[in-house]
Design an enzyme around this catalytic site. Structure first.
Site, PDB file in Angstrom:
ATOM      1  CB  CYS A 122      40.738  35.054  34.344  1.00 58.14           C
ATOM      2  SG  CYS A 122      41.323  35.272  36.232  1.00 58.14           S
ATOM      3  CG  HIS A 258      36.622  34.498  35.688  1.00 60.81           C
ATOM      4  ND1 HIS A 258      37.795  33.768  36.170  1.00 60.81           N
ATOM      5  CD2 HIS A 258      37.604  36.402  35.900  1.00 60.81           C
ATOM      6  CE1 HIS A 258      38.416  34.222  37.465  1.00 60.81           C
ATOM      7  NE2 HIS A 258      38.681  35.705  37.057  1.00 60.81           N
ATOM      8  CG  ASN A 289      39.726  35.825  40.605  1.00 57.63           C
ATOM      9  OD1 ASN A 289      40.316  34.467  40.201  1.00 57.63           O
ATOM     10  ND2 ASN A 289      40.051  37.296  40.394  1.00 57.63           N
TER      11      ASN A 289
END
EC number: 2.3.1.180
Length: 333
Positions: A122, A258, A289
């Site tokens: 990520c 993020h 996500n």
């Protein structure tokens, strides 16, 4: 005395264009509830996610990247032939070699650019952005395409109550190019490998190949440990990035963390004491996500909806498996 000539790159670099691609299929929480014992209310309260996008068989890592890249190149006002580097961050391209970046470069019409993949979870977009900045300032490329792309639906265990609702698919891309003033600040990045077990692939590919396990590998995590680390440690990293750029939270226009979890985002906003005027990306609600793709996708949506504008000063921070992280301050394209 060295006989090597000094590099003749640009004095600075900045993001010149951004593009995104979200798969056409929208998956509400009700679909996730078909395989786990939970509720829509629980998923929303724990993660803030109501829907996510899942890719079809045609929406491959390469295909999504090409779509996002084309938009970013057009937004930057350059041609594909001017792209001198293609950096792709992904953990869901299932060919070990060649790098998917080479295929993407060919399909967009770039001419013999440097092209390579990175695996930084990520935080991958931040890693790629930093590498692109170095290439431009060093002079090895004039324009560099940075892509974050994931098909995490391929690595989701739909029976895992802790992660089944989290992940989505998509691609985000930016063009980084030369600038006469700083447009990408110093990067604060690093890793904490002693915590690598908190987010990981369930088993190696070889275990599946050799028949030692029947279930295809997936991503799993220790939710509470990851939450505590992200909230307390990443707020410190974000502050370090502000300090490195020589600005305060009051100087920010936009915060693009993020898109892991709404609770993490809200906690970071509180810890950083961000003023009310700072626009905060909360794309996770409808995109889920998407790992390396989450920051450029959130950036693209903020600009497209007018919630952020060209020239705004934004703090971006990515964090995830490894555990790895990267934060920097950028000027929005």
């Amino acid at each position: 005395m060295s006989k090597i000539k000094p590099s003749k790159g640009a004095p600075y670099a900045r993001i010149l264009g951004v593009g995104g691609y979200r798969p056409t299929r929208v998956v509400p929480n009700e679909v996730i509830l078909e395989t786990i014992d939970s509720s829509d209310e629980w998923i929303r309260s724990r993660s803030g996610i109501s829907t996510r996008h899942w890719a079809s068989s045609e929406e491959t890592v390469c295909a999504m990247s090409v779509e996002a890249a084309g938009k970013a190149i057009a937004d930057a006002g350059i041609t594909p032939e001017q792209v001198g580097g293609v950096i792709v961050s992904t953990v869901s391209h299932f060919k070990q070699t060649p790098a998917v970046a080479t295929e993407i470069a060919d399909k967009i019409g770039a001419v013999k650019p440097a092209a390579f993949d990175i695996s930084a979870g990520c935080a991958g977009f931040g890693y790629g952005l930093t590498l692109a900045k170095g290439m431009i300032v060093e002079g090895s490329a004039e324009y560099v395409l940075v892509i974050g792309v994931e098909r995490l639906s391929d690595l989701t265990d739909l029976e895992d109550r802790a992660t089944a609702f989290l992940f989505g698919d998509g691609a985000g891309a930016v063009v980084v190019g030369p600038a006469q003033e700083p447009g990408i600040g110093p990067t604060v990045w690093g890793s904490e490998g002693d915590k690598s077990e908190t987010i990981k692939q369930t088993v190696p590919w070889t275990d599946y190949r050799d028949g030692e396990v029947e279930k295809f590998p997936a991503i799993t995590q220790e939710g509470q440990a990851v939450f505590r680390w992200a909230v307390f440690e990443m707020a410190k990293v974000a502050q370090q990035a502000l300090d490195a750029a020589g600005i305060s939270a009051a100087d920010l226009d936009v915060f693009i963390p993020h898109q892991a979890n709404m609770r993490i985002i809200d906690s970071m906003v509180k810890t950083l004491k961000l003023p009310e005027h700072v626009t905060v990306a909360r794309d996770v609600e409808t995109t889920g996500n998407t790992s390396a793709a989450s920051i450029p996708l959130a950036m693209e949506r903020l600009l497209a909806t007018g919630k952020a504008k060209s020239g705004d000063t934004a703090l971006v921070i990515g964090f995830g498996a490894g555990l790895v992280y990267a934060a920097t301050v950028v000027t929005l394209p």
